[in-house]
Scaffold this motif. Structure first.
Motif, PDB file in Angstrom:
ATOM      1  N   ARG A  13       0.840  -1.190   0.000  1.00 10.08           N
ATOM      2  CA  ARG A  13       0.000   0.000   0.000  1.00 10.08           C
ATOM      3  C   ARG A  13       0.874   1.239   0.000  1.00 10.08           C
ATOM      4  NH1 ARG A  13      -1.792  -4.289   1.712  1.00 10.08           N
ATOM      5  NH2 ARG A  13      -3.981  -4.815   1.599  1.00 10.08           N
ATOM      6  N   LYS A  14       0.259   2.428  -0.081  1.00 12.38           N
ATOM      7  CA  LYS A  14       1.062   3.642   0.012  1.00 12.38           C
ATOM      8  C   LYS A  14       0.313   4.829   0.593  1.00 12.38           C
ATOM      9  CE  LYS A  14       0.446   4.810  -4.863  1.00 12.38           C
ATOM     10  NZ  LYS A  14       1.124   5.079  -6.113  1.00 12.38           N
ATOM     11  N   VAL A  33       1.096   9.971   1.901  1.00 10.32           N
ATOM     12  CA  VAL A  33       1.592   8.921   1.006  1.00 10.32           C
ATOM     13  C   VAL A  33       2.945   8.506   1.562  1.00 10.32           C
ATOM     14  CG1 VAL A  33       2.361   8.388  -1.336  1.00 10.32           C
ATOM     15  CG2 VAL A  33       0.386   9.884  -0.974  1.00 10.32           C
ATOM     16  N   TYR A  34       3.202   7.205   1.599  1.00  6.13           N
ATOM     17  CA  TYR A  34       4.462   6.732   2.174  1.00  6.13           C
ATOM     18  C   TYR A  34       5.130   5.718   1.262  1.00  6.13           C
ATOM     19  CZ  TYR A  34       1.933   2.465   3.392  1.00  6.13           C
ATOM     20  OH  TYR A  34       1.198   1.303   3.321  1.00  6.13           O
ATOM     21  N   GLY A  35       6.398   5.550   1.499  1.00  6.22           N
ATOM     22  CA  GLY A  35       7.170   4.453   0.939  1.00  6.22           C
ATOM     23  C   GLY A  35       7.821   3.730   2.103  1.00  6.22           C
ATOM     24  N   VAL A 104       7.871   5.661  -4.159  1.00  9.70           N
ATOM     25  CA  VAL A 104       6.413   5.776  -4.084  1.00  9.70           C
ATOM     26  C   VAL A 104       5.773   5.628  -5.464  1.00  9.70           C
ATOM     27  CG1 VAL A 104       4.514   7.347  -3.541  1.00  9.70           C
ATOM     28  CG2 VAL A 104       6.433   7.123  -1.962  1.00  9.70           C
TER      29      VAL A 104
END
Length: 139
Positions: A13-14, A33-35, A104
């Motif tokens: 997911r992000k 939003v993440y990485g 991302v």
């Protein structure tokens, strides 16, 4: 919940909700939003945001991820570490932001010069979250 299993689920997911602590102790939430790299969550933020000020004052955060289609969620307890702000295109934080974008988006930015300058103009910085625990249910 096992932290390794939770990170494996999160890696697919992000989008999530970052919950920080206001100076009066109340929670403050932000869609982000993440990485994930090397077991750490990475998030791009700017200096002027409440979440940034909150994490500078108190690095304890919760990152809440959800998948409504499967009635699954995981909430990560974590500690935040903030990089320096991007001051000019090509500085060390600009390099971090380039790597973040690629992680991302799944591919490099099509115009790295433009992207690096935008990161400097916005005073962007990278937040790394070290997860210390996880609760939730994954279906």
């Amino acid at each position: 919940m096992d932290l390794t299993d939770a990170l494996t689920w999160a890696a697919k997911r992000k989008h999530g909700v970052l919950i920080t602590i206001r100076s009066d102790g109340r929670p403050q939430s932000s869609d982000i939003v993440y990485g994930i790299r090397d077991g750490l969550f990475e998030i791009s933020v700017t200096n002027g945001r409440a979440k940034t000020a909150n994490m500078r004052r108190d690095p304890r955060v919760v990152l809440h991820l959800t998948d409504p289609a499967t009635w699954s969620y995981v909430s990560f307890d974590a500690r935040a570490e903030l990089s320096e702000s991007t001051k000019r295109a090509g500085d060390a934080t600009s390099d971090l932001m380039v790597d973040y974008y690629a992680a991302v988006a799944g591919e490099p930015h099509p115009d790295l010069g433009e992207y690096r300058q935008a990161m400097a103009d916005e005073g962007r910085l990278l937040v790394r979250l070290t997860p210390t625990g996880a609760v939730g249910q994954v279906h």
